[in-house]
Write a protein that holds these residues in place. Structure first.
Motif, PDB file in Angstrom:
ATOM      1  N   MET A 171       0.832  -1.202   0.000  1.00 24.24           N
ATOM      2  CA  MET A 171       0.000   0.000   0.000  1.00 24.24           C
ATOM      3  C   MET A 171       0.867   1.253   0.000  1.00 24.24           C
ATOM      4  O   MET A 171       0.554   2.242  -0.672  1.00 24.24           O
ATOM      5  CB  MET A 171      -0.932  -0.006   1.213  1.00 24.24           C
ATOM      6  CG  MET A 171      -2.025  -1.049   1.145  1.00 24.24           C
ATOM      7  SD  MET A 171      -3.165  -0.964   2.550  1.00 24.24           S
ATOM      8  CE  MET A 171      -4.006   0.587   2.192  1.00 24.24           C
ATOM      9  N   ALA A 172       1.962   1.209   0.751  1.00 26.66           N
ATOM     10  CA  ALA A 172       2.856   2.364   0.805  1.00 26.66           C
ATOM     11  C   ALA A 172       3.481   2.630  -0.561  1.00 26.66           C
ATOM     12  O   ALA A 172       3.516   3.776  -1.032  1.00 26.66           O
ATOM     13  CB  ALA A 172       3.939   2.141   1.858  1.00 26.66           C
ATOM     14  N   ALA A 200       2.359   1.765  -3.461  1.00 29.59           N
ATOM     15  CA  ALA A 200       1.334   2.188  -4.418  1.00 29.59           C
ATOM     16  C   ALA A 200       1.057   3.684  -4.307  1.00 29.59           C
ATOM     17  O   ALA A 200       0.701   4.340  -5.297  1.00 29.59           O
ATOM     18  CB  ALA A 200       0.047   1.397  -4.193  1.00 29.59           C
ATOM     19  N   ALA A 201       1.224   4.229  -3.103  1.00 26.92           N
ATOM     20  CA  ALA A 201       0.934   5.646  -2.874  1.00 26.92           C
ATOM     21  C   ALA A 201       2.167   6.534  -2.998  1.00 26.92           C
ATOM     22  O   ALA A 201       2.044   7.759  -3.087  1.00 26.92           O
ATOM     23  CB  ALA A 201       0.321   5.831  -1.482  1.00 26.92           C
ATOM     24  N   ALA A 202       3.354   5.937  -3.004  1.00 25.69           N
ATOM     25  CA  ALA A 202       4.589   6.719  -2.883  1.00 25.69           C
ATOM     26  C   ALA A 202       5.003   7.364  -4.201  1.00 25.69           C
ATOM     27  O   ALA A 202       5.005   6.719  -5.253  1.00 25.69           O
ATOM     28  CB  ALA A 202       5.715   5.832  -2.373  1.00 25.69           C
ATOM     29  N   THR A 203       5.372   8.620  -4.126  1.00 25.82           N
ATOM     30  CA  THR A 203       6.016   9.298  -5.244  1.00 25.82           C
ATOM     31  C   THR A 203       7.499   8.906  -5.254  1.00 25.82           C
ATOM     32  O   THR A 203       8.010   8.368  -4.262  1.00 25.82           O
ATOM     33  CB  THR A 203       5.910  10.818  -5.083  1.00 25.82           C
ATOM     34  OG1 THR A 203       6.624  11.201  -3.888  1.00 25.82           O
ATOM     35  CG2 THR A 203       4.456  11.263  -4.972  1.00 25.82           C
ATOM     36  N   ALA A 262       1.703   5.376   3.125  1.00 27.54           N
ATOM     37  CA  ALA A 262       0.422   4.962   2.544  1.00 27.54           C
ATOM     38  C   ALA A 262      -0.657   6.009   2.781  1.00 27.54           C
ATOM     39  O   ALA A 262      -1.532   6.220   1.939  1.00 27.54           O
ATOM     40  CB  ALA A 262      -0.007   3.625   3.129  1.00 27.54           C
ATOM     41  N   ASP A 263      -0.606   6.665   3.946  1.00 30.61           N
ATOM     42  CA  ASP A 263      -1.543   7.741   4.272  1.00 30.61           C
ATOM     43  C   ASP A 263      -2.991   7.296   4.069  1.00 30.61           C
ATOM     44  O   ASP A 263      -3.795   7.977   3.429  1.00 30.61           O
ATOM     45  CB  ASP A 263      -1.241   8.978   3.423  1.00 30.61           C
ATOM     46  CG  ASP A 263      -1.963  10.220   3.939  1.00 30.61           C
ATOM     47  OD1 ASP A 263      -2.289  10.263   5.139  1.00 30.61           O
ATOM     48  OD2 ASP A 263      -2.209  11.143   3.127  1.00 30.61           O
ATOM     49  N   ASN A 264      -3.311   6.126   4.635  1.00 33.24           N
ATOM     50  CA  ASN A 264      -4.657   5.575   4.541  1.00 33.24           C
ATOM     51  C   ASN A 264      -5.310   5.685   5.916  1.00 33.24           C
ATOM     52  O   ASN A 264      -4.834   5.085   6.885  1.00 33.24           O
ATOM     53  CB  ASN A 264      -4.587   4.114   4.081  1.00 33.24           C
ATOM     54  CG  ASN A 264      -5.954   3.481   3.927  1.00 33.24           C
ATOM     55  OD1 ASN A 264      -6.596   3.140   4.916  1.00 33.24           O
ATOM     56  ND2 ASN A 264      -6.388   3.301   2.693  1.00 33.24           N
TER      57      ASN A 264
END
Length: 207
Positions: free
Chosen positions: A99-100, A102-105, A144-146
Motif C-alpha cells: 500500500m505504501a 502504491a501511494a509513494a512518489t 500509505a496515508d490511509n
C-alpha cells in the motif's frame, strides 16, 4: 486574545495504553501480573478513567485478561499464538509495504529509503530489532496515508510486537541485512521484490 491550546496528537488513554503495553512487552509487567487501575493511575499521574479505557483497549488485543470481580492480569503468550502471530505479521507487514509503494512518489521513496538507512544505523549500533520493526510499520503507514489503516494498525502493532517477543527472532545483524534489501526494493518501487524480502524474513509465502 485566547491562545490556541496545544493538544497532543494522541488521546491520554492511548498514551496510557502504549505505556502499559511497553511495560508488558519489555517484561516490566510479566505474564500473570495483576493489573490494578488505581495503582497504575497513581504511578502514571493520571485519573482512573484513562487507565480503564487503556485497559479495555489492551484487553481487546489480548495483552491483558479480565475475570469480572476477580482479577485483571497480563496474559501469557503460548507458542501456538506466537507462531500464528508471526505468520499473520508476515502477510500484514507485506500488505502495508504494498500500500505504501502504491501511494509513494519517487521523492517519497527516496525519503523512505533514507529512514530505513537510519534504522540500519541504529541496529548496527546495537539497537533493538523490535524497535526497528515498529519504526518500519510506522513508516509504511505514513507513506500509505490511509486513514482506515492508521485507525486499526496501532492496536495490531502492539499485539504483534508483544507476541513476537515470545519467539527467538532474528538478531540485529539479520534484521539490518533484511532492511538493506528492502531499501533497494523500495527505491526501485518494486513491490514484488519487497514482498519477497519481508516474507522471507517472517518465514511466510504468498498462497
Amino acid at each position: 486574545m485566547i491562545d490556541t491550546l496545544e493538544v497532543p496528537s494522541m488521546r491520554l488513554s492511548d498514551m496510557v495504553a502504549e505505556r502499559i503495553a511497553t511495560a508488558i512487552i519489555d517484561g516490566t509487567m510479566p505474564a500473570g501480573s495483576r493489573v490494578r487501575d488505581q495503582e497504575l493511575a497513581q504511578k502514571l499521574g493520571v485519573s482512573r478513567m484513562p487507565v480503564r479505557e487503556a485497559l479495555q483497549r489492551l484487553q481487546r488485543v489480548g495483552l491483558i485478561e479480565t475475570a469480572a470481580s476477580r482479577y485483571t492480569r497480563v496474559t501469557a503468550v503460548t507458542p501456538e499464538v506466537a507462531q500464528a502471530t508471526r505468520q499473520f505479521a508476515g502477510h500484514y507487514v507485506t500488505s502495508l509495504m504494498r500500500m505504501a509503494l502504491a501511494a509513494a512518489t519517487p521523492e517519497a521513496r527516496v525519503t523512505a529509503a533514507a529512514e530505513i538507512d537510519a534504522m540500519v544505523a541504529e541496529l548496527d549500533a546495537g539497537g533493538s530489532p523490535a524497535v526497528a520493526y515498529r519504526e518500519l510499520q510506522a513508516l509504511f503507514m505514513r507513506v500509505a496515508d490511509n486513514a482506515f489503516m492508521s485507525m486499526v494498525s496501532s492496536d495490531l502493532g502492539l499485539a504483534i510486537e508483544r507476541n513476537l517477543a515470545a519467539l527467538d527472532g532474528p538478531d540485529g545483524t539479520q534484521v539490518a541485512a533484511m532492511l538493506r534489501d528492502l531499501r533497494d526494493a523500495i527505491l526501485d518501487g518494486d513491490a514484488a521484490a519487497g514482498a519477497r524480502v519481508l516474507q522471507s524474513a517472517f518465514g511466510v509465502e504468498d498462497e
